[in-house]
Design an enzyme around this catalytic site. Structure first.
Site, mmCIF file in Angstrom:
data_model
loop_
_atom_site.group_PDB
_atom_site.id
_atom_site.type_symbol
_atom_site.label_atom_id
_atom_site.label_comp_id
_atom_site.label_asym_id
_atom_site.label_seq_id
_atom_site.Cartn_x
_atom_site.Cartn_y
_atom_site.Cartn_z
ATOM 1 N N ASN A 143 -7.508 -3.227 14.237
ATOM 2 C CA ASN A 143 -8.869 -3.568 13.798
ATOM 3 C C ASN A 143 -8.867 -4.760 12.839
ATOM 4 O O ASN A 143 -9.844 -5.016 12.156
ATOM 5 C CB ASN A 143 -9.538 -2.361 13.131
ATOM 6 C CG ASN A 143 -8.852 -1.938 11.835
ATOM 7 O OD1 ASN A 143 -7.877 -2.555 11.405
ATOM 8 N ND2 ASN A 143 -9.358 -0.894 11.206
ATOM 9 N N HIS A 163 -7.174 -5.176 10.096
ATOM 10 C CA HIS A 163 -6.977 -4.950 8.659
ATOM 11 C C HIS A 163 -5.697 -5.623 8.185
ATOM 12 O O HIS A 163 -4.755 -5.824 8.970
ATOM 13 C CB HIS A 163 -7.007 -3.456 8.293
ATOM 14 C CG HIS A 163 -5.841 -2.643 8.723
ATOM 15 N ND1 HIS A 163 -5.909 -1.270 8.946
ATOM 16 C CD2 HIS A 163 -4.529 -2.951 8.975
ATOM 17 C CE1 HIS A 163 -4.732 -0.811 9.286
ATOM 18 N NE2 HIS A 163 -3.881 -1.798 9.318
ATOM 19 N N ASP A 194 0.813 -1.215 0.000
ATOM 20 C CA ASP A 194 0.000 0.000 0.000
ATOM 21 C C ASP A 194 0.847 1.267 0.000
ATOM 22 O O ASP A 194 2.067 1.221 0.211
ATOM 23 C CB ASP A 194 -0.958 0.002 1.207
ATOM 24 C CG ASP A 194 -0.350 -0.610 2.459
ATOM 25 O OD1 ASP A 194 0.880 -0.517 2.627
ATOM 26 O OD2 ASP A 194 -1.094 -1.188 3.252
ATOM 27 N N GLU A 228 -9.799 -2.367 5.293
ATOM 28 C CA GLU A 228 -10.412 -2.127 6.595
ATOM 29 C C GLU A 228 -11.637 -3.035 6.778
ATOM 30 O O GLU A 228 -12.151 -3.597 5.800
ATOM 31 C CB GLU A 228 -10.836 -0.654 6.677
ATOM 32 C CG GLU A 228 -9.696 0.354 6.450
ATOM 33 C CD GLU A 228 -8.716 0.449 7.613
ATOM 34 O OE1 GLU A 228 -8.622 -0.496 8.426
ATOM 35 O OE2 GLU A 228 -8.011 1.480 7.694
HETATM 36 C C1 F6R Z 1 1.483 -1.617 6.115
HETATM 37 C C2 F6R Z 1 0.159 -2.238 6.162
HETATM 38 C C3 F6R Z 1 -0.619 -2.325 7.432
HETATM 39 C C4 F6R Z 1 0.244 -2.611 8.673
HETATM 40 C C5 F6R Z 1 -0.618 -2.641 9.927
HETATM 41 C C6 F6R Z 1 0.209 -2.849 11.170
HETATM 42 O O1 F6R Z 1 2.020 -1.646 4.825
HETATM 43 O O2 F6R Z 1 -0.325 -2.658 5.153
HETATM 44 O O3 F6R Z 1 -1.600 -3.330 7.299
HETATM 45 O O4 F6R Z 1 0.898 -3.829 8.497
HETATM 46 O O5 F6R Z 1 -1.327 -1.442 10.043
HETATM 47 O O6 F6R Z 1 1.042 -1.750 11.350
HETATM 48 P P1 F6R Z 1 2.181 -1.738 12.469
HETATM 49 O O7 F6R Z 1 3.167 -2.763 12.055
HETATM 50 O O8 F6R Z 1 2.772 -0.348 12.406
HETATM 51 O O9 F6R Z 1 1.508 -2.066 13.757
#
Ligand code: F6R
Length: 240
Positions: free
Chosen positions: A135, A137, A66, A142
């Site tokens: 959450n 995701h 992303d 989401e």
């Molecule tokens: C990042 C992504 C997100 C993160 C998730 C966890 O490229 O796609 O899904 O992997 O938000 O983020 P952290 O590792 O910062 O807790």
């Protein structure tokens, strides 16, 4: 679904880095799916160390999950910048074969189509690395995202904006949209590794592993994939 519980963040990072090392050694021309955020930071540091000891990244192709809409590649909070800082500059990857969605493309819909096509042209993803949101995701898919989605522009959930505001000076600076690979794009990967650490991820991990498969818990879709490994530390596994 294979769930590996390890003691802490460092062990989680070693475990994931070793899985990636094995993949790269076995198939040097692998296509890797990469994540950003805090979870893989130490994984990337370890890959840099493995490279210093001889691991060759030159034939790889990489696709990031992303990118924030509105952040140019040279913006310090953009995911392209993150990847350059934390991995690409530390290894001998061919930069022309590293792909991150362009969050400032003039035509974002076209950019999403282009990105999905690039993954297809590369032959699909051999190993997809994932983090998980509080959450549940995956990527920026989401809760509520349909399982049939491919790369698209998404609205970030308020909880994601709140979680990610730690990387910005104020919550108002966090972009509200991103380009994200879809759930279907992720599920097409041959192998998937999801990593999580810390108590803030415990509910998401329990729901993803033990709960019903539902769009309310995007990571629960991984129960339907034939080759998934969760690498979680004890705190993240505490509700399993
Ligand atoms: C990042 C992504 C997100 C993160 C998730 C966890 O490229 O796609 O899904 O992997 O938000 O983020 P952290 O590792 O910062 O807790």
């Amino acid at each position: 679904m294979n769930v590996v519980v390890v003691n802490n963040f460092d062990r989680m990072s070693e475990e994931v880095a070793k899985i990636m090392q094995t993949q790269i050694s076995r198939k040097p021309e692998s296509v890797l799916g990469l994540a950003t955020g805090s979870s893989p930071l130490c994984v990337y540091r370890l890959l840099g160390e493995y490279h210093e000891r001889g691991l060759d990244f030159s034939q790889l192709t990489t696709f990031n999950l992303d990118e924030y809409v509105g952040l140019a590649p040279d913006h310090p909070q953009s995911y392209r910048y993150y990847m350059e800082e934390n991995l690409f500059s530390k290894v001998n990857v061919n930069k022309a074969k590293t792909f991150v969605p362009n969050g400032v493309a003039e035509d974002l819909e076209e950019e999403c189509r282009r990105y999905e096509d690039l993954i297809k042209q590369a032959g699909g993803i051999d190993l997809q690395i994932l983090g998980i949101g509080t959450n549940a995701h995956i990527g920026f898919n989401e809760p509520g995202t349909e399982f049939g989605t491919i790369t698209q522009v998404v609205d970030l959930a308020p909880s994601t904006i709140a979680d990610n505001s730690r990387f910005f000076d104020s919550p108002e600076e966090v972009p509200t949209q991103a380009i994200s690979m879809g759930i279907k794009s992720i599920m097409k990967a041959k192998n998937i590794v999801l990593m999580a650490n810390g108590g803030s991820k415990a509910d998401a991990i329990a729901a993803a592993v033990k709960g019903p498969v539902t769009t309310k818990v995007p990571a629960s879709v991984l129960q339907l994939h034939p080759s998934v490994t969760f690498v979680v530390d004890q705190a993240a596994a505490s509700k399993l």
